[in-house]
Design an enzyme around this catalytic site. Structure first.
Site, mmCIF file in Angstrom:
data_model
loop_
_atom_site.group_PDB
_atom_site.id
_atom_site.type_symbol
_atom_site.label_atom_id
_atom_site.label_comp_id
_atom_site.label_asym_id
_atom_site.label_seq_id
_atom_site.Cartn_x
_atom_site.Cartn_y
_atom_site.Cartn_z
ATOM 1 N N HIS A 243 35.906 29.168 37.297
ATOM 2 C CA HIS A 243 35.951 30.073 38.462
ATOM 3 C C HIS A 243 35.186 29.523 39.668
ATOM 4 C CE1 HIS A 243 37.327 33.444 35.882
ATOM 5 N NE2 HIS A 243 36.460 32.974 35.000
HETATM 6 C C1 BDR Z 1 32.174 34.633 37.256
HETATM 7 O O1 BDR Z 1 31.335 35.189 36.247
HETATM 8 C C2 BDR Z 1 30.628 34.154 35.596
HETATM 9 O O2 BDR Z 1 30.763 34.245 34.205
HETATM 10 C C3 BDR Z 1 31.127 32.836 36.131
HETATM 11 O O3 BDR Z 1 30.035 31.924 36.278
HETATM 12 C C4 BDR Z 1 31.748 33.192 37.458
HETATM 13 O O4 BDR Z 1 30.791 33.108 38.507
HETATM 14 C C5 BDR Z 1 33.621 34.823 36.825
HETATM 15 O O5 BDR Z 1 33.919 36.187 36.648
#
Ligand code: BDR
Ligand code: CA
Length: 315
Positions: A243
């Site tokens: 992400h």
């Molecule tokens: C976001 O939540 C975290 O687990 C990841 O690092 C990212 O920033 C995705 O939903």
């Protein structure tokens, strides 16, 4: 003539995808990383804070780490994200950090840096927005100095914590609300784009084959292999959803991203807790540029460059 680098601060809760995003930022050659500001999120703050110091040392980044918020703005969040492993860095074990942290708190450090950068500073926010909300609340004129916030969080479509809410905004919706109402321009890398632009396992194999013997390449290989947030991407391939790297993609290659403008409201009521709700009917209210798609070949190129960059560090 050498292109001028963009001054950025990375606000983060490392986090495996955070670590990969920082590696992409460091290897892109386009960003001048002025500092890292950790926040509670993927794992508890007593992990994210030393993880930020560990990453700065390991990657030989020449920038300070300024202590961020240990807990959320209004309502402490007890939940963490299991896909990052117990300590937040998956199976990668980095040595105990020895570098001292900066004497200022994250929000004061960001404010002072933004002023020093004369309005050019961009914040890449890839964790819950607590530190950035504190910046806005404690320095009401911050909007005059921060150029924009490129933020991984939220979604204009489905959530990953509830049908509506994405993890970062769900952890601290009050903070997200403050930031979206701050008047600072926001670029949103939400789940609506991250879920369809995961890095395929086919490409990860290719990337790992390219890894040399340097500890950086080895760590990178472990990061991408031990991260367990997966989703089929738009090319129909089974993929690892990195992400946070999509926010960095926009910072270094905005032309490789497709966007649209809208107004985002952060919902804090019980049912829609943490939802980023888009509306398109009143252009004068628009506060956000939403990334809707990425050019996958250009995005993958950043990973290839990163592997080559860290391979060149030697053993
Ligand atoms: C976001 O939540 C975290 O687990 C990841 O690092 C990212 O920033 C995705 O939903
Ligand atoms: Ca993150």
């Amino acid at each position: 003539m050498q292109e001028k680098k963009i001054p950025v601060i990375i606000d983060t809760d490392p986090g495996v995808d955070d670590a990969i995003a920082i590696m992409i930022a460091a290897s892109s050659g386009k960003l001048d990383i002025k500092g890292i500001t950790p926040v509670d999120g993927n794992v508890k703050y007593y992990h994210t804070f030393p993880n930020a110091l560990r990453l700065v040392e390991f990657l030989k980044l020449d920038c300070p780490v300024a202590k961020g918020a240990e807990t959320q703005l209004e309502k402490p969040c007890p939940t963490t994200a299991s896909c990052h492993g117990k300590t937040g860095l998956g199976s990668v074990e980095l040595p105990e950090p020895t570098t001292p942290y900066h004497e200022k708190r994250a929000w004061d450090f960001i404010y002072d840096t933004a002023r020093d950068c004369g309005g050019e500073l961009e914040i890449i926010a890839i964790g819950p927005l607590t530190n950035i909300a504190k910046l806005v609340l404690e320095h009401p004129d911050a909007k005059d100095y921060v150029k924009r916030i490129i933020c991984m969080g939220g979604s204009t479509e489905e959530g990953n914590m509830t049908p509506y809410a994405e993890f970062n905004f769900w952890v601290d919706p009050a903070a997200a609300k403050v930031v979206f109402e701050s008047g600072i321009p926001i670029v949103l890398a939400g789940l609506n784009v991250t879920l369809k632009t995961g890095i395929s396992f086919r490409f990860i194999d290719q990337l790992c084959e390219r890894a040399g013997a340097s500890p950086y390449a080895k760590a990178l290989k472990e990061f991408v292999s031990s991260y367990s947030d997966t989703h089929d991407n738009k090319e129909g391939e089974h993929a690892s959803v990195v992400h946070d790297a999509t926010a960095v993609m926009y910072a270094v290659d905005p032309e490789g991203c497709t966007t649209e403008r809208c107004h985002i409201e952060i919902k804090v009521d019980e049912e829609q807790y943490g939802r980023s709700y888009p509306t398109y009917d009143d252009p004068s209210s628009y506060n956000t540029t939403v990334i809707t798609d990425l050019d996958m070949r250009r995005y993958e190129q950043l990973y290839l460059n990163m592997m080559d960059y860290f391979n060149s560090f030697g053993e």
